[in-house]
Each structure stands twice: as structure tokens, then as C-alpha cells.
Motif scaffolding. Structure first.
Motif, PDB file in Angstrom:
ATOM      1  N   ILE A  71       0.851  -1.188   0.000  1.00  0.00           N
ATOM      2  CA  ILE A  71       0.000   0.000   0.000  1.00  0.00           C
ATOM      3  C   ILE A  71       0.886   1.237   0.000  1.00  0.00           C
ATOM      4  CG2 ILE A  71      -1.814   1.250   1.230  1.00  0.00           C
ATOM      5  CD1 ILE A  71      -2.703  -1.344   2.451  1.00  0.00           C
ATOM      6  N   GLU A  72       0.695   2.073  -0.986  1.00  0.00           N
ATOM      7  CA  GLU A  72       1.526   3.267  -1.127  1.00  0.00           C
ATOM      8  C   GLU A  72       1.391   4.179   0.095  1.00  0.00           C
ATOM      9  OE1 GLU A  72       0.555   5.473  -4.545  1.00  0.00           O
ATOM     10  OE2 GLU A  72       2.111   7.007  -4.232  1.00  0.00           O
ATOM     11  N   ASN A  73       2.535   4.681   0.564  1.00  0.00           N
ATOM     12  CA  ASN A  73       2.629   5.601   1.706  1.00  0.00           C
ATOM     13  C   ASN A  73       2.356   4.933   3.047  1.00  0.00           C
ATOM     14  OD1 ASN A  73       3.259   7.794   0.058  1.00  0.00           O
ATOM     15  ND2 ASN A  73       1.097   8.276  -0.283  1.00  0.00           N
ATOM     16  N   TYR A  74       2.097   3.607   3.064  1.00  0.00           N
ATOM     17  CA  TYR A  74       1.866   2.908   4.331  1.00  0.00           C
ATOM     18  C   TYR A  74       2.824   1.717   4.368  1.00  0.00           C
ATOM     19  CZ  TYR A  74      -2.227   5.815   4.799  1.00  0.00           C
ATOM     20  OH  TYR A  74      -3.058   6.882   4.912  1.00  0.00           O
ATOM     21  N   GLU A  75       4.022   1.982   4.827  1.00  0.00           N
ATOM     22  CA  GLU A  75       5.100   0.995   4.773  1.00  0.00           C
ATOM     23  C   GLU A  75       4.732  -0.282   5.535  1.00  0.00           C
ATOM     24  OE1 GLU A  75       8.768   2.483   6.182  1.00  0.00           O
ATOM     25  OE2 GLU A  75       9.847   0.590   5.873  1.00  0.00           O
ATOM     26  N   GLY A  76       4.903  -1.411   4.871  1.00  0.00           N
ATOM     27  CA  GLY A  76       4.659  -2.710   5.501  1.00  0.00           C
ATOM     28  C   GLY A  76       3.238  -3.215   5.381  1.00  0.00           C
ATOM     29  N   TRP A  77       2.240  -2.329   5.120  1.00  0.00           N
ATOM     30  CA  TRP A  77       0.854  -2.758   4.949  1.00  0.00           C
ATOM     31  C   TRP A  77       0.698  -3.382   3.563  1.00  0.00           C
ATOM     32  CZ3 TRP A  77      -3.478  -1.913   8.306  1.00  0.00           C
ATOM     33  CH2 TRP A  77      -3.118  -1.321   9.506  1.00  0.00           C
ATOM     34  N   GLN A  78      -0.177  -4.384   3.434  1.00  0.00           N
ATOM     35  CA  GLN A  78      -0.313  -5.070   2.154  1.00  0.00           C
ATOM     36  C   GLN A  78      -1.733  -5.578   1.941  1.00  0.00           C
ATOM     37  OE1 GLN A  78       1.714  -8.902   1.953  1.00  0.00           O
ATOM     38  NE2 GLN A  78       2.020  -8.890   4.166  1.00  0.00           N
ATOM     39  N   PHE A  79      -2.135  -5.637   0.655  1.00  0.00           N
ATOM     40  CA  PHE A  79      -3.358  -6.307   0.228  1.00  0.00           C
ATOM     41  C   PHE A  79      -3.005  -7.743  -0.145  1.00  0.00           C
ATOM     42  CE2 PHE A  79      -4.278  -1.873  -1.096  1.00  0.00           C
ATOM     43  CZ  PHE A  79      -5.415  -1.686  -0.346  1.00  0.00           C
ATOM     44  N   ILE A  80      -3.867  -8.674   0.189  1.00  0.00           N
ATOM     45  CA  ILE A  80      -3.677 -10.066  -0.223  1.00  0.00           C
ATOM     46  C   ILE A  80      -4.994 -10.565  -0.808  1.00  0.00           C
ATOM     47  CG2 ILE A  80      -3.091 -12.406   0.509  1.00  0.00           C
ATOM     48  CD1 ILE A  80      -1.566 -11.145   2.848  1.00  0.00           C
ATOM     49  N   HIS A  81      -4.959 -11.049  -2.051  1.00  0.00           N
ATOM     50  CA  HIS A  81      -6.141 -11.573  -2.717  1.00  0.00           C
ATOM     51  C   HIS A  81      -5.936 -13.070  -2.943  1.00  0.00           C
ATOM     52  CE1 HIS A  81      -8.765 -12.063  -6.494  1.00  0.00           C
ATOM     53  NE2 HIS A  81      -9.555 -11.982  -5.444  1.00  0.00           N
ATOM     54  N   LEU A  82      -6.843 -13.891  -2.377  1.00  0.00           N
ATOM     55  CA  LEU A  82      -6.742 -15.343  -2.476  1.00  0.00           C
ATOM     56  C   LEU A  82      -7.925 -15.887  -3.265  1.00  0.00           C
ATOM     57  CD1 LEU A  82      -5.800 -16.153   1.236  1.00  0.00           C
ATOM     58  CD2 LEU A  82      -4.231 -15.900  -0.684  1.00  0.00           C
ATOM     59  N   ARG A  83      -7.652 -16.828  -4.201  1.00  0.00           N
ATOM     60  CA  ARG A  83      -8.720 -17.475  -4.967  1.00  0.00           C
ATOM     61  C   ARG A  83      -8.481 -18.975  -4.939  1.00  0.00           C
ATOM     62  NH1 ARG A  83     -12.204 -15.948  -9.318  1.00  0.00           N
ATOM     63  NH2 ARG A  83     -13.873 -17.512  -9.289  1.00  0.00           N
ATOM     64  N   ASN A  84      -9.470 -19.720  -4.460  1.00  0.00           N
ATOM     65  CA  ASN A  84      -9.346 -21.170  -4.338  1.00  0.00           C
ATOM     66  C   ASN A  84      -9.109 -21.793  -5.717  1.00  0.00           C
ATOM     67  OD1 ASN A  84     -10.250 -24.061  -4.154  1.00  0.00           O
ATOM     68  ND2 ASN A  84     -10.501 -23.447  -1.994  1.00  0.00           N
ATOM     69  N   ARG A  85      -7.992 -22.505  -5.860  1.00  0.00           N
ATOM     70  CA  ARG A  85      -7.656 -23.085  -7.158  1.00  0.00           C
ATOM     71  C   ARG A  85      -8.664 -24.143  -7.580  1.00  0.00           C
ATOM     72  NH1 ARG A  85      -1.437 -24.775  -7.341  1.00  0.00           N
ATOM     73  NH2 ARG A  85      -2.199 -25.491  -9.388  1.00  0.00           N
ATOM     74  N   LYS A  86      -9.127 -24.924  -6.621  1.00  0.00           N
ATOM     75  CA  LYS A  86     -10.088 -25.969  -6.937  1.00  0.00           C
ATOM     76  C   LYS A  86     -11.402 -25.357  -7.416  1.00  0.00           C
ATOM     77  CE  LYS A  86     -12.299 -30.079  -4.958  1.00  0.00           C
ATOM     78  NZ  LYS A  86     -12.430 -30.920  -3.741  1.00  0.00           N
ATOM     79  N   ALA A  87     -11.812 -24.250  -6.760  1.00  0.00           N
ATOM     80  CA  ALA A  87     -13.057 -23.589  -7.155  1.00  0.00           C
ATOM     81  C   ALA A  87     -12.951 -23.030  -8.571  1.00  0.00           C
ATOM     82  CB  ALA A  87     -13.394 -22.484  -6.156  1.00  0.00           C
ATOM     83  N   VAL A  88     -11.775 -22.500  -8.910  1.00  0.00           N
ATOM     84  CA  VAL A  88     -11.586 -21.974 -10.263  1.00  0.00           C
ATOM     85  C   VAL A  88     -11.723 -23.083 -11.296  1.00  0.00           C
ATOM     86  CG1 VAL A  88      -9.925 -20.896 -11.820  1.00  0.00           C
ATOM     87  CG2 VAL A  88     -10.130 -20.069  -9.480  1.00  0.00           C
ATOM     88  N   SER A  89     -11.113 -24.226 -10.973  1.00  0.00           N
ATOM     89  CA  SER A  89     -11.208 -25.353 -11.905  1.00  0.00           C
ATOM     90  C   SER A  89     -12.636 -25.864 -12.012  1.00  0.00           C
ATOM     91  CB  SER A  89     -10.279 -26.480 -11.440  1.00  0.00           C
ATOM     92  OG  SER A  89      -8.942 -26.065 -11.450  1.00  0.00           O
ATOM     93  N   ASN A  90     -13.331 -25.931 -10.854  1.00  0.00           N
ATOM     94  CA  ASN A  90     -14.703 -26.465 -10.859  1.00  0.00           C
ATOM     95  C   ASN A  90     -15.660 -25.599 -11.669  1.00  0.00           C
ATOM     96  OD1 ASN A  90     -13.922 -28.612  -9.305  1.00  0.00           O
ATOM     97  ND2 ASN A  90     -14.586 -27.706  -7.363  1.00  0.00           N
TER      98      ASN A  90
END
Length: 345
Positions: free
Chosen positions: A84-103
Motif C-alpha cells: 500500500i503506497e505511503n503505508y510501509e509494511g501494509w499489504q493487500f492479499i487476494h486469495l482465490r481457491n484453485r479448486k473452485a476456479v477449476s470447478n
């Protein structure tokens, strides 16, 4: 979340530099940790007073680089992380289930077309996964979640309601644009009485002058302030001594647009330091008085020994003279230095 229209198998997280999950569409993960924290890490987070008293349990995620993740249930995720810009060390994390994508791709076709189409579907699924990995980062940037969070006042409310310290924000003119419930409670005001008012109106005269002439102009140049002494005045006239630290929120042009300040009440600490100083002064005065009395009594004893007509002497346990008076010296016609240290023999 609303703009990205996340599905049930997608997880969006915002984590602080220590790994504590601060925002998540999976509510059970809130205020847990994305990493396994040591006792030292937990103590450090606890001392920061940002997230209560813990225990910040680990959600069980294990990352393989920046693209893969796995939880303790064996679920595999496609992971995309962004700072995150201007906020050192803070982060976004986006998770997508691989099995769900395949299904999403394979299940309907498997039921209809059979094994041959299933093989084609697997290949298509792999292609989609590859394309998804390439495209998701751009999608993530396009949604501008960071920009939306930065410009939205809503992001402050949760912090303000939960933080045990006094929090406030001022604009470049030094006027209050937001205060926490704890700030209002500590000073005894209602929100409508303070928002839009100059911060100096709630400080002592000396502290207000210092803040208005030095602290605020310097802060809106640098965007940083650390342990600045403020003297707040409560509605009932009582004083609160505080140390104020702040960081600046910048606009799109990089200029500091507002402060994010936290005030730590040190009134009791200062009182304790003053009481300790007073106690030391009293002890010093007592010691000086005691020394004066000892000198006085010693002088009186010397006078008694010097002018009494009686013969006076003091011996140690071995019978050696350690003190004789002048009458003793006259009687034996010997100076004191010839007597001290000797026995009668």
C-alpha cells in the motif's frame, strides 16, 4: 469488496506490517495473523495498543513465494499480494481457491460431455488459470482498492472506536476534522462541540501558542511528529498532560492533507516524577539537617571532653586507647598522639 463483486471462494485481506489481518471479507479471520507469531511478536503487537490484547491466532496460511498459498485444511489458493503506497509494511492479499476456479469450468462439462471433453476442459482450465494469474493483477490495480480506502473516511471509524488512546485529525488550518470516542470522553465534550473548531481551543494558552506557531506548520511540511508535549484542557477546566505523535495523510500531489495523531496521557507519570523530585528534595534537606545536628552534638561532646575536670578515655576491645581528653594528658604529662594506640602496659 463491493466494487470487485467477490465470489464466495475469493478472500480479500488487508494486513499490517506485523501480519495482523485488519480488513477481511472472511470475518472469522479478522484480527488473526497471516503468519505464525512468536511470543516476542505478540508482545510487540500488544504494546502497540492497536489491536487489543490478542491472541492474534494464526489462520494457518503458508505462502509459496508471492503466487501460491495453502491453508491447514489443504486448500490451495492463487495468491496476489500488493503493498500500500505511503503505508510501509501494509499489504493487500487476494486469495482465490484453485479448486473452485477449476470447478467453475470443468464440472458442468464433465457431467455432459464425458471423459474426452473432461480432458479438453482440464487443458482449458489450466489455460484459464494461467490467464487468470496474468489478468488478476491488472484487475486488482484497476479496482483501485488502495485509492478507495485512502479517500474514504470509513476506514478510520473502526480504529477510532476500538483504540484505547485519544485520536484526532486536523487539517492544514489546524481545525479538528475527526476525533475518537476516547478523545471526547477524556475531555468531556460532545462531537458536535469540537468538529470544525481549532485544536488550540482545547489546549492551555502556552501549549496552544506553541502548537499553532511551531508544531502545526512544521508537521504539514514533514508529515511526521513524535512525542510532542501537549497540555489539553478538559471541559471542567482540569489539565491533561499528553505526548502526541502523528503521521500525515498525503493527497494525490504528495502534499500533507491531514494529520493522524495519537495522544498518550502522561499526567499521572508527570505527577509521579514531580512527587519523586519533591521526595528527593525532602530527603536531601533531612540529610543536611541531620548532618548539622551531628556536627552540633559532636562539637558539644568535644567541648565537654576538653573542659571537664574529669579524666576521660576510651579503649577498644584490645585495651588500646582510642581517645583521651586534655585532663588525661595533663595528669600523665603526655601528648595525646603519644597515648593513642597504646595499652596501660
Amino acid at each position: 469488496e463491493k466494487k470487485m463483486n467477490l465470489s464466495e471462494d475469493e478472500i480479500l485481506l488487508v494486513a499490517d506490517p506485523s501480519g495482523v489481518i485488519f480488513i477481511s471479507n472472511r470475518k472469522s479471520w479478522l484480527f488473526h495473523s497471516i503468519y505464525a507469531l512468536s511470543s516476542q511478536d505478540k508482545e510487540k503487537i500488544k504494546m502497540s495498543r492497536q489491536f487489543g490484547n490478542g491472541p492474534w491466532e494464526w489462520v494457518g496460511l503458508t505462502f509459496s513465494g508471492n503466487k501460491q498459498a495453502k491453508d491447514t485444511a489443504g486448500n490451495h489458493y492463487l495468491a496476489h499480494r500488493s503493498t500500500i503506497e505511503n503505508y510501509e509494511g501494509w499489504q493487500f492479499i487476494h486469495l482465490r481457491n484453485r479448486k473452485a476456479v477449476s470447478n467453475i469450468v470443468t464440472d458442468p462439462i464433465v457431467r455432459v460431455m464425458g471423459p474426452i471433453v473432461l480432458a479438453l476442459c482440464v487443458m482449458m482450465g489450466l489455460s484459464i488459470l494461467y490467464l487468470y494469474r496474468k489478468a488478476s493483477h491488472e484487475i486488482f490495480r484497476r479496482k483501485s482498492a488502495e485509492k478507495a480506502l485512502r479517500k474514504s473516511e470509513e476506514r478510520y471509524r473502526s480504529i477510532y472506536h476500538m483504540a484505547p488512546a485519544m485520536l484526532h485529525s486536523v487539517n492544514p488550518e489546524g481545525r479538528l476534522i475527526s476525533v475518537s470516542e476516547n478523545w471526547l470522553k477524556a475531555l468531556g465534550y460532545e462531537r458536535e462541540e469540537v468538529i470544525g473548531q481549532a485544536l488550540v481551543n482545547f489546549l492551555s494558552k502556552e501549549s496552544g501558542k506553541y502548537v499553532e506557531e511551531i508544531v502545526i506548520p512544521e508537521f504539514f511540511k514533514t508529515g511526521m511528529a513524535s512525542d510532542i508535549p501537549y497540555t489539553f484542557v478538559k471541559q471542567n477546566g482540569e489539565m491533561i498532560n499528553a505526548l502526541v505523535s502523528a503521521i500525515g495523510e498525503r493527497d494525490e500531489n504528495g502534499n500533507v492533507a491531514r494529520s493522524l495523531a495519537v495522544s498518550i496521557d502522561v499526567t499521572e507519570r508527570i505527577k509521579a516524577e514531580e512527587d519523586l523530585k519533591l521526595a528527593k528534595e525532602k530527603l536531601s534537606n533531612y540529610s543536611k539537617d541531620l548532618e548539622r545536628q551531628v556536627r552540633k552534638q559532636t562539637g558539644e561532646i568535644k567541648s565537654i571532653l576538653e573542659y571537664t575536670p574529669s579524666v576521660i578515655s576510651i579503649k577498644d576491645q584490645e585495651g588500646r586507647y582510642v581517645l583521651v581528653n586534655s585532663r588525661f594528658e595533663e595528669l600523665f604529662d603526655m601528648p595525646g598522639n603519644a597515648i593513642l594506640g597504646k595499652t596501660d602496659y
